[in-house]
Design a protein around this motif. Structure first.
Motif, PDB file in Angstrom:
ATOM      1  N   ILE A   1       2.840  16.756  14.918  1.00  0.00           N
ATOM      2  CA  ILE A   1       3.110  16.355  13.534  1.00  0.00           C
ATOM      3  C   ILE A   1       4.155  17.265  12.898  1.00  0.00           C
ATOM      4  O   ILE A   1       5.073  16.807  12.219  1.00  0.00           O
ATOM      5  CB  ILE A   1       1.810  16.386  12.703  1.00  0.00           C
ATOM      6  N   GLY A   2       4.035  18.576  13.128  1.00  0.00           N
ATOM      7  CA  GLY A   2       4.913  19.532  12.459  1.00  0.00           C
ATOM      8  C   GLY A   2       6.214  19.814  13.175  1.00  0.00           C
ATOM      9  O   GLY A   2       7.195  20.236  12.555  1.00  0.00           O
ATOM     10  N   HIS A   3       6.249  19.580  14.486  1.00  0.00           N
ATOM     11  CA  HIS A   3       7.439  19.915  15.272  1.00  0.00           C
ATOM     12  C   HIS A   3       8.400  18.731  15.289  1.00  0.00           C
ATOM     13  O   HIS A   3       8.366  17.879  16.175  1.00  0.00           O
ATOM     14  CB  HIS A   3       7.040  20.313  16.695  1.00  0.00           C
ATOM     15  N   ILE A   4       9.269  18.716  14.301  1.00  0.00           N
ATOM     16  CA  ILE A   4      10.161  17.571  14.105  1.00  0.00           C
ATOM     17  C   ILE A   4      11.546  17.785  14.703  1.00  0.00           C
ATOM     18  O   ILE A   4      12.376  16.874  14.689  1.00  0.00           O
ATOM     19  CB  ILE A   4      10.315  17.268  12.598  1.00  0.00           C
ATOM     20  N   ASN A   5      11.788  18.975  15.265  1.00  0.00           N
ATOM     21  CA  ASN A   5      13.146  19.291  15.737  1.00  0.00           C
ATOM     22  C   ASN A   5      13.047  20.285  16.899  1.00  0.00           C
ATOM     23  O   ASN A   5      13.370  21.455  16.763  1.00  0.00           O
ATOM     24  CB  ASN A   5      13.978  19.872  14.584  1.00  0.00           C
ATOM     25  N   LEU A   6      12.618  19.775  18.051  1.00  0.00           N
ATOM     26  CA  LEU A   6      12.414  20.638  19.213  1.00  0.00           C
ATOM     27  C   LEU A   6      13.716  20.881  19.971  1.00  0.00           C
ATOM     28  O   LEU A   6      14.633  20.061  19.936  1.00  0.00           O
ATOM     29  CB  LEU A   6      11.373  20.016  20.143  1.00  0.00           C
ATOM     30  N   TYR A   7      13.758  22.012  20.673  1.00  0.00           N
ATOM     31  CA  TYR A   7      14.975  22.461  21.345  1.00  0.00           C
ATOM     32  C   TYR A   7      14.726  22.692  22.826  1.00  0.00           C
ATOM     33  O   TYR A   7      13.645  23.133  23.231  1.00  0.00           O
ATOM     34  CB  TYR A   7      15.473  23.786  20.740  1.00  0.00           C
ATOM     35  N   SER A   8      15.764  22.455  23.595  1.00  0.00           N
ATOM     36  CA  SER A   8      15.840  22.970  24.954  1.00  0.00           C
ATOM     37  C   SER A   8      16.529  24.325  24.895  1.00  0.00           C
ATOM     38  O   SER A   8      17.136  24.698  23.872  1.00  0.00           O
ATOM     39  CB  SER A   8      16.632  22.021  25.853  1.00  0.00           C
ATOM     40  N   ALA A   9      16.479  25.065  25.997  1.00  0.00           N
ATOM     41  CA  ALA A   9      17.182  26.352  26.045  1.00  0.00           C
ATOM     42  C   ALA A   9      18.673  26.162  25.837  1.00  0.00           C
ATOM     43  O   ALA A   9      19.328  26.943  25.127  1.00  0.00           O
ATOM     44  CB  ALA A   9      16.907  27.039  27.386  1.00  0.00           C
ATOM     45  N   GLN A  10      19.231  25.110  26.412  1.00  0.00           N
ATOM     46  CA  GLN A  10      20.667  24.874  26.306  1.00  0.00           C
ATOM     47  C   GLN A  10      21.077  24.552  24.863  1.00  0.00           C
ATOM     48  O   GLN A  10      22.078  25.081  24.364  1.00  0.00           O
ATOM     49  CB  GLN A  10      21.080  23.726  27.236  1.00  0.00           C
ATOM     50  N   ARG A  11      20.290  23.712  24.218  1.00  0.00           N
ATOM     51  CA  ARG A  11      20.645  23.326  22.845  1.00  0.00           C
ATOM     52  C   ARG A  11      20.495  24.494  21.874  1.00  0.00           C
ATOM     53  O   ARG A  11      21.348  24.707  21.006  1.00  0.00           O
ATOM     54  CB  ARG A  11      19.775  22.149  22.400  1.00  0.00           C
ATOM     55  N   LEU A  12      19.433  25.273  22.014  1.00  0.00           N
ATOM     56  CA  LEU A  12      19.239  26.408  21.113  1.00  0.00           C
ATOM     57  C   LEU A  12      20.313  27.465  21.344  1.00  0.00           C
ATOM     58  O   LEU A  12      20.840  28.050  20.384  1.00  0.00           O
ATOM     59  CB  LEU A  12      17.849  27.009  21.309  1.00  0.00           C
ATOM     60  N   THR A  13      20.659  27.711  22.589  1.00  0.00           N
ATOM     61  CA  THR A  13      21.709  28.683  22.895  1.00  0.00           C
ATOM     62  C   THR A  13      23.045  28.245  22.308  1.00  0.00           C
ATOM     63  O   THR A  13      23.782  29.063  21.745  1.00  0.00           O
ATOM     64  CB  THR A  13      21.846  28.869  24.416  1.00  0.00           C
ATOM     65  N   ALA A  14      23.343  26.969  22.417  1.00  0.00           N
ATOM     66  CA  ALA A  14      24.601  26.458  21.870  1.00  0.00           C
ATOM     67  C   ALA A  14      24.654  26.636  20.362  1.00  0.00           C
ATOM     68  O   ALA A  14      25.705  26.992  19.796  1.00  0.00           O
ATOM     69  CB  ALA A  14      24.767  24.983  22.242  1.00  0.00           C
TER      70      ALA A  14
END
Length: 223
Positions: free
Chosen positions: A171-184
């Motif tokens: 419900i609360g996690h509306i914008n999850l990241y992969s390692a690649q996306r967060l690093t970018a």
């Protein structure tokens, strides 16, 4: 150990006259439902403490401090912490129950706000709750509060672990990241980005898709 020896230990502990700590709503729920998750959360902050200098106090800004229990870990070595969260009940609990020199708790919606010039900005379990169209505002906020020599640590659950998340998390996690996306994202604002993974309480540099949790450390801000 004999009963007499244990009584000596007990008397020594009792001499500190520490007030009993009543947990807040969120941490009480975790302890009663899935107590291992409290261990995992505190382990994330233990990793943060290992990134901070131990030869003198640092000024640290924590964005998204919740009830402040983990903030005490950051402050353990004498660091000065400004801890901010927009949840009024959490900050009310922290101000009433978390009494430690060097910690200031503030209730505020921190995106776009300036609190000072800090040596480190820490934000764990926050970015996944922020809409994707505001993630650049969060990064700009981090940079504006950071000294040129400072660094940031951003932590978030890995998108690859989302199938195993609880319903409350989903419900609360509306914008999850992969390692690649967060690093970018971090590299848009910092010259250097270092990625670490975590499974349970173990930090490592293993295969990113198999990490339950991700840290990205940003150093050398560009703006």
């Amino acid at each position: 150990m004999s009963k007499e020896a244990w009584d000596d230990v007990r008397r020594h502990v009792g001499q500190t006259k520490a007030e009993p700590l009543v947990l807040g709503d969120l941490n009480s729920y975790i302890v009663r439902s899935t107590p291992r998750h409290l261990l995992f959360t505190l382990s994330r902050y233990k990793f943060i403490t290992r990134l901070l200098c131990n030869d003198g106090p640092m000024k640290v800004l924590e964005l998204g401090c919740g009830e402040g229990l983990s903030t005490v870990l950051i402050a353990e070595d004498g660091h000065e912490i400004t801890a901010v969260d927009f949840d009024e009940r959490s900050i009310s609990y922290a101000n009433e129950h978390i009494k430690k020199a060097g910690i200031e708790f503030m209730c505020d919606d921190f995106i776009g706000k300036f609190y000072g010039n800090f040596d480190a900005v820490v934000s764990l379990d926050v970015i996944e709750h922020i809409n994707e169209d505001r993630e650049d505002e969060l990064m700009a906020t981090i940079c504006s509060n950071l000294q040129p020599h400072g660094f940031t640590v951003i932590g978030t659950p890995n998108i690859t672990a989302s199938p195993y998340a609880s319903e409350n998390s989903k419900i609360g996690h509306i914008n999850l990241y992969s390692a690649q996306r967060l690093t970018a994202l971090v590299r848009k604002y910092f010259w250097n980005a270092f990625v670490f993974g975590m499974n349970d309480e173990v930090v490592h540099t293993g295969f990113y898709p198999m990490c339950h949790y991700l840290f990205v450390v940003g150093c050398g801000k560009k703006i």
